[in-house]
Scaffold this motif. Sequence first.
Motif, PDB file in Angstrom:
ATOM      1  N   VAL A 124      -1.319   4.225  -1.990  1.00  0.00           N
ATOM      2  CA  VAL A 124      -2.740   4.137  -1.628  1.00  0.00           C
ATOM      3  C   VAL A 124      -3.118   5.313  -0.727  1.00  0.00           C
ATOM      4  O   VAL A 124      -2.366   5.675   0.186  1.00  0.00           O
ATOM      5  N   GLN A 125      -4.272   5.891  -0.986  1.00  0.00           N
ATOM      6  CA  GLN A 125      -4.693   7.072  -0.228  1.00  0.00           C
ATOM      7  C   GLN A 125      -5.039   6.731   1.223  1.00  0.00           C
ATOM      8  O   GLN A 125      -4.748   7.498   2.139  1.00  0.00           O
ATOM      9  N   LYS A 126      -5.695   5.566   1.428  1.00  0.00           N
ATOM     10  CA  LYS A 126      -6.092   5.219   2.799  1.00  0.00           C
ATOM     11  C   LYS A 126      -6.312   3.722   2.917  1.00  0.00           C
ATOM     12  O   LYS A 126      -6.815   3.069   1.992  1.00  0.00           O
ATOM     13  N   LEU A 127      -5.958   3.187   4.088  1.00  0.00           N
ATOM     14  CA  LEU A 127      -6.148   1.775   4.383  1.00  0.00           C
ATOM     15  C   LEU A 127      -6.966   1.646   5.659  1.00  0.00           C
ATOM     16  O   LEU A 127      -6.710   2.353   6.636  1.00  0.00           O
ATOM     17  N   LEU A 128      -7.941   0.753   5.631  1.00  0.00           N
ATOM     18  CA  LEU A 128      -8.704   0.440   6.842  1.00  0.00           C
ATOM     19  C   LEU A 128      -8.439  -1.018   7.193  1.00  0.00           C
ATOM     20  O   LEU A 128      -8.635  -1.912   6.376  1.00  0.00           O
ATOM     21  N   TYR A 129      -7.981  -1.228   8.415  1.00  0.00           N
ATOM     22  CA  TYR A 129      -7.632  -2.561   8.888  1.00  0.00           C
ATOM     23  C   TYR A 129      -8.682  -3.067   9.869  1.00  0.00           C
ATOM     24  O   TYR A 129      -9.029  -2.375  10.835  1.00  0.00           O
ATOM     25  N   VAL A 130      -9.177  -4.275   9.613  1.00  0.00           N
ATOM     26  CA  VAL A 130     -10.127  -4.903  10.522  1.00  0.00           C
ATOM     27  C   VAL A 130      -9.348  -5.714  11.547  1.00  0.00           C
ATOM     28  O   VAL A 130      -8.831  -6.790  11.244  1.00  0.00           O
TER      29      VAL A 130
ATOM     30  N   ALA B 192       0.844  -1.201   0.000  1.00  0.00           N
ATOM     31  CA  ALA B 192       0.000   0.000   0.000  1.00  0.00           C
ATOM     32  C   ALA B 192       0.880   1.252   0.000  1.00  0.00           C
ATOM     33  O   ALA B 192       0.578   2.240  -0.685  1.00  0.00           O
ATOM     34  N   LEU B 193       1.968   1.212   0.748  1.00  0.00           N
ATOM     35  CA  LEU B 193       2.922   2.323   0.756  1.00  0.00           C
ATOM     36  C   LEU B 193       3.566   2.495  -0.620  1.00  0.00           C
ATOM     37  O   LEU B 193       3.675   3.607  -1.147  1.00  0.00           O
ATOM     38  N   ASP B 194       3.973   1.374  -1.221  1.00  0.00           N
ATOM     39  CA  ASP B 194       4.622   1.423  -2.535  1.00  0.00           C
ATOM     40  C   ASP B 194       3.672   1.935  -3.611  1.00  0.00           C
ATOM     41  O   ASP B 194       4.083   2.653  -4.533  1.00  0.00           O
TER      42      ASP B 194
ATOM     43  N   LEU C  23       1.693   6.133   5.936  1.00  0.00           N
ATOM     44  CA  LEU C  23       0.443   5.569   5.444  1.00  0.00           C
ATOM     45  C   LEU C  23      -0.746   6.165   6.189  1.00  0.00           C
ATOM     46  O   LEU C  23      -0.745   6.243   7.415  1.00  0.00           O
ATOM     47  N   ASP C  24      -1.751   6.576   5.448  1.00  0.00           N
ATOM     48  CA  ASP C  24      -3.003   7.058   6.025  1.00  0.00           C
ATOM     49  C   ASP C  24      -3.847   5.824   6.339  1.00  0.00           C
ATOM     50  O   ASP C  24      -4.297   5.135   5.416  1.00  0.00           O
TER      51      ASP C  24
END
Length: 335
Positions: free
Chosen positions: A105-111, A100-102, A160-161
Motif C-alpha cells: 500500500v502506498q500510504k495509510l492514514l490512521y484515525v 498494508a505492508l504485504d 510503511l508510509d
Amino acid sequence: MILVTGGTGFLGSHLIRSLVNAGKPVRALYRRQPSPLLQDISGKIEWVQGDILDVCALEDAMEGVSQVYHCAAVVSFAPGDAADLMKINVEGTANVVNLALDAGVQKLLYVSSVAAIGRAKEGAHIDEECEWEDSRHNSRYSISKYQGELEIWRGIAEGLDAVMVNPSIILGGGFWEDGSGALFNNAWKEFPYYTEGINGFVDVRDVVSVMIQLMDGPVSGERFILSADNWSYRQLFTTMAQAMGKKPPHREAKPWMAEIVWRVEKLKGMITGKKPLITKETAHTAQMKVYYNNHKILTALPDFRFRPLAQSIRELSAEFVQGRQDAVTSAAVQQ
C-alpha cells in the motif's frame, strides 16, 4: 482504489461520502450491513463484508489498494468493553499494518484520538509533543488508542508510509443517538445539568477534509491534533440549546454529584444488563479542563482553517431539528 475500514461508522461514513463525491474509487469494509447513511450512493461503493480481525477478508480487501484510511475502532468507556477495546483497537490495527505492508500500500492514514496523547502540565495546552505517561487515570479507551498508535509507528519503522490524526470530540450529523450526536439529543431534551469541564471539539467535515489532504500530500511519519476550539461543556450545551430554541442547562453538576451518578448507573447496569449512560471515566472527564493546541496542522496545511465551533453547532443543530421534523412528517404519512 481506496480502502476505508470502519466505513459504516460515523467518521467513516462522512469520509466515504466525501471521497465518492470527489469521484474517487472506494472500497469499504462492513460487518453486518452497509451504512444506511450512504444508501443514496451505495452503488458507487465497493462493499466488502468482513472486519479487521478477519485476516483473510482483510487481505482480500487490500488487493489492488493504493491508499488505506483506517477508521475502524471501538469507542467506549464502559468497563465491560475492555477486552473488545484491546482486541479491535490494537490487534485489529496490527492486522491492518501487517497486510498494508504485504500488499505494498502506498500510504495509510490512521484515525487515532487526542486520548492517545500525553497530558500537559496544569494550565498548558496539549500538543503532539506531550509524552504518554502510564497512570491509573488513563481510560481503557485511551490506552487502546495509544497502543494502536504504537502499531502504526512499528509499521513506519518497517517501511510503511503512514500518517496519523488525533481528533478531539468530533461533532457531526447522522448518528444522533450515539457518541457526540447524543449531545444534541440532550440539548433538545433540555437536560438541566452542566459541568465547567473544558474539552476540544471539531466539525466532522473538517476532520474529513484534513484526512484527505494529508493522504494526498507528502507528509508521512507524523501525527496531528485536530481540534477547532476549546469550550466548556456549559458553553457547548447552552449554544446547542439556544440554536434549537430550547432551555439551556441551568444546574451545575458538582464533582460529588457525578461520583454518585456513575455509581448509580453502574448498579442499574448490573441489574438491567444495559450499558450505563455515565461511567466513572466519563464522569471524571466531564470535570476536567483540557486544552488542545492545533498549531501543527495549521502549519502543515497553511490554506486550511477550522470552522468556528459556534458556526458548526448552529448548522448541526438546524440539521438535527430538520431531521426530527422529517421523521414526524414521515410517521404521519405512514399512518
